[in-house]
Design a protein around this motif. Structure first.
Motif, PDB file in Angstrom:
ATOM      1  N   ASN A 184       0.804  -1.226   0.000  1.00 50.86           N
ATOM      2  CA  ASN A 184       0.000   0.000   0.000  1.00 50.86           C
ATOM      3  C   ASN A 184       0.836   1.275   0.000  1.00 50.86           C
ATOM      4  O   ASN A 184       0.379   2.318  -0.458  1.00 50.86           O
ATOM      5  CB  ASN A 184      -0.958  -0.001   1.196  1.00 50.86           C
ATOM      6  CG  ASN A 184      -2.042  -1.041   1.040  1.00 50.86           C
ATOM      7  OD1 ASN A 184      -2.307  -1.533  -0.044  1.00 50.86           O
ATOM      8  ND2 ASN A 184      -2.668  -1.396   2.142  1.00 50.86           N
TER       9      ASN A 184
ATOM     10  N   GLN B 144      -5.895   0.004  -0.008  1.00 50.51           N
ATOM     11  CA  GLN B 144      -5.797   0.651   1.303  1.00 50.51           C
ATOM     12  C   GLN B 144      -7.154   1.225   1.716  1.00 50.51           C
ATOM     13  O   GLN B 144      -7.571   1.094   2.861  1.00 50.51           O
ATOM     14  CB  GLN B 144      -4.731   1.748   1.266  1.00 50.51           C
ATOM     15  CG  GLN B 144      -4.423   2.338   2.612  1.00 50.51           C
ATOM     16  CD  GLN B 144      -3.221   3.259   2.551  1.00 50.51           C
ATOM     17  OE1 GLN B 144      -2.887   3.807   1.499  1.00 50.51           O
ATOM     18  NE2 GLN B 144      -2.564   3.430   3.668  1.00 50.51           N
ATOM     19  N   ARG B 145      -7.853   1.840   0.781  1.00 50.43           N
ATOM     20  CA  ARG B 145      -9.189   2.390   1.053  1.00 50.43           C
ATOM     21  C   ARG B 145     -10.136   1.267   1.453  1.00 50.43           C
ATOM     22  O   ARG B 145     -10.887   1.372   2.421  1.00 50.43           O
ATOM     23  CB  ARG B 145      -9.729   3.133  -0.169  1.00 50.43           C
ATOM     24  CG  ARG B 145     -11.105   3.775   0.069  1.00 50.43           C
ATOM     25  CD  ARG B 145     -11.749   4.289  -1.210  1.00 50.43           C
ATOM     26  NE  ARG B 145     -12.146   3.162  -2.042  1.00 50.43           N
ATOM     27  CZ  ARG B 145     -11.640   2.881  -3.245  1.00 50.43           C
ATOM     28  NH1 ARG B 145     -10.732   3.646  -3.790  1.00 50.43           N
ATOM     29  NH2 ARG B 145     -12.053   1.831  -3.923  1.00 50.43           N
ATOM     30  N   TRP B 146     -10.096   0.150   0.706  1.00 48.70           N
ATOM     31  CA  TRP B 146     -10.978  -0.975   1.000  1.00 48.70           C
ATOM     32  C   TRP B 146     -10.704  -1.502   2.413  1.00 48.70           C
ATOM     33  O   TRP B 146     -11.632  -1.752   3.173  1.00 48.70           O
ATOM     34  CB  TRP B 146     -10.793  -2.094  -0.033  1.00 48.70           C
ATOM     35  CG  TRP B 146     -11.708  -3.229   0.240  1.00 48.70           C
ATOM     36  CD1 TRP B 146     -12.984  -3.402  -0.213  1.00 48.70           C
ATOM     37  CD2 TRP B 146     -11.435  -4.350   1.099  1.00 48.70           C
ATOM     38  NE1 TRP B 146     -13.520  -4.557   0.299  1.00 48.70           N
ATOM     39  CE2 TRP B 146     -12.591  -5.162   1.114  1.00 48.70           C
ATOM     40  CE3 TRP B 146     -10.336  -4.751   1.846  1.00 48.70           C
ATOM     41  CZ2 TRP B 146     -12.669  -6.341   1.846  1.00 48.70           C
ATOM     42  CZ3 TRP B 146     -10.411  -5.916   2.586  1.00 48.70           C
ATOM     43  CH2 TRP B 146     -11.571  -6.699   2.576  1.00 48.70           C
ATOM     44  N   CYS B 147      -9.426  -1.684   2.756  1.00 48.76           N
ATOM     45  CA  CYS B 147      -9.069  -2.197   4.085  1.00 48.76           C
ATOM     46  C   CYS B 147      -9.609  -1.278   5.182  1.00 48.76           C
ATOM     47  O   CYS B 147     -10.167  -1.758   6.186  1.00 48.76           O
ATOM     48  CB  CYS B 147      -7.560  -2.335   4.234  1.00 48.76           C
ATOM     49  SG  CYS B 147      -6.878  -3.733   3.336  1.00 48.76           S
ATOM     50  N   GLY B 148      -9.471   0.019   5.009  1.00 46.11           N
ATOM     51  CA  GLY B 148      -9.988   0.976   5.991  1.00 46.11           C
ATOM     52  C   GLY B 148     -11.493   0.893   6.111  1.00 46.11           C
ATOM     53  O   GLY B 148     -12.036   0.839   7.225  1.00 46.11           O
ATOM     54  N   ASN B 149     -12.188   0.833   4.983  1.00 47.53           N
ATOM     55  CA  ASN B 149     -13.651   0.735   4.999  1.00 47.53           C
ATOM     56  C   ASN B 149     -14.124  -0.586   5.590  1.00 47.53           C
ATOM     57  O   ASN B 149     -15.180  -0.650   6.216  1.00 47.53           O
ATOM     58  CB  ASN B 149     -14.227   0.906   3.588  1.00 47.53           C
ATOM     59  CG  ASN B 149     -14.063   2.311   3.058  1.00 47.53           C
ATOM     60  OD1 ASN B 149     -13.851   3.256   3.815  1.00 47.53           O
ATOM     61  ND2 ASN B 149     -14.139   2.465   1.749  1.00 47.53           N
TER      62      ASN B 149
ATOM     63  N   GLY C 183     -12.516  -2.243   7.866  1.00 44.46           N
ATOM     64  CA  GLY C 183     -12.024  -2.398   9.228  1.00 44.46           C
ATOM     65  C   GLY C 183     -10.962  -3.473   9.358  1.00 44.46           C
ATOM     66  O   GLY C 183     -10.766  -4.036  10.428  1.00 44.46           O
TER      67      GLY C 183
ATOM     68  N   ASN D   3      -7.524  -3.277   9.063  1.00 41.11           N
ATOM     69  CA  ASN D   3      -6.302  -2.487   8.967  1.00 41.11           C
ATOM     70  C   ASN D   3      -5.024  -3.302   9.108  1.00 41.11           C
ATOM     71  O   ASN D   3      -3.948  -2.835   8.777  1.00 41.11           O
ATOM     72  CB  ASN D   3      -6.337  -1.355   9.988  1.00 41.11           C
ATOM     73  CG  ASN D   3      -7.464  -0.386   9.683  1.00 41.11           C
ATOM     74  OD1 ASN D   3      -7.701  -0.045   8.524  1.00 41.11           O
ATOM     75  ND2 ASN D   3      -8.181   0.032  10.707  1.00 41.11           N
TER      76      ASN D   3
END
Length: 165
Positions: free
Chosen positions: A32, A90-95, A97, A99
């Motif tokens: 990422n 990275q956006r998908w992982c944050g959305n 949860g 991380n």
């Protein structure tokens, strides 16, 4: 080569299909933070979960399921590889949860897709597949999912990871 369909239509896979017992081929993908990562950067038993795109229902479910189950296992690392851009991963992982999830992008070179025979020529996506690699870099489990829109056999892959050393 594995016979794979996408939405019922046959697709052409580029690269070399791998098999159980074989030395795991190396590859270069992007993390990422855009740093290059290779297979050897991750030690111990590894599950590699290849998905076409994290932004689809089955890929989302596959990534969540493996992350949830791998947390229960000792000394098993889960690598999720797609051709999504690292920023999208990275956006998908944050959305989602997730991380702590390790997502890697094969977008730049298709190095992983070609090394494992997963690059779909017609779509420039990866076919859905799961590999288990032991601590000696030997492949102990392989599943090329015959229809890209179907789920892999989670139980078989997780059992193989538990039995790998």
């Amino acid at each position: 080569m594995a016979s794979v369909t996408f939405g019922g239509d046959p697709v052409t896979l580029l690269g070399n299909e791998v098999s159980v017992g074989q030395q795991a081929p190396d590859f270069t993908v992007l993390a990422n933070d855009l740093s290059e990562k290779k297979l050897g950067d991750f030690k111990g038993v590894r599950i590699i979960s290849a998905v076409p795109s994290l932004d689809t229902g089955v890929c989302d479910a596959q990534t969540r399921k493996f992350n949830e189950e791998v947390e229960k296992l000792d000394d098993v690392t889960l690598l999720t590889i797609s051709v999504d851009l690292p920023f999208a991963q990275q956006r998908w992982c944050g959305n989602a949860g997730l991380n702590k999830a390790i997502t890697l992008s094969d977008h730049r070179d298709l190095s992983f897709g070609q090394a494992y025979g997963l690059a779909i020529k017609e779509l420039r996506l990866l076919a859905r597949a799961v590999f288990v690699i032991d601590s000696q870099d030997r492949i102990t489990y392989v599943e090329y999912v015959s229809e890209v829109t179907n789920h892999p056999n989670y139980e078989a892959a997780l059992k193989a990871a538990q039995e790998a050393k």
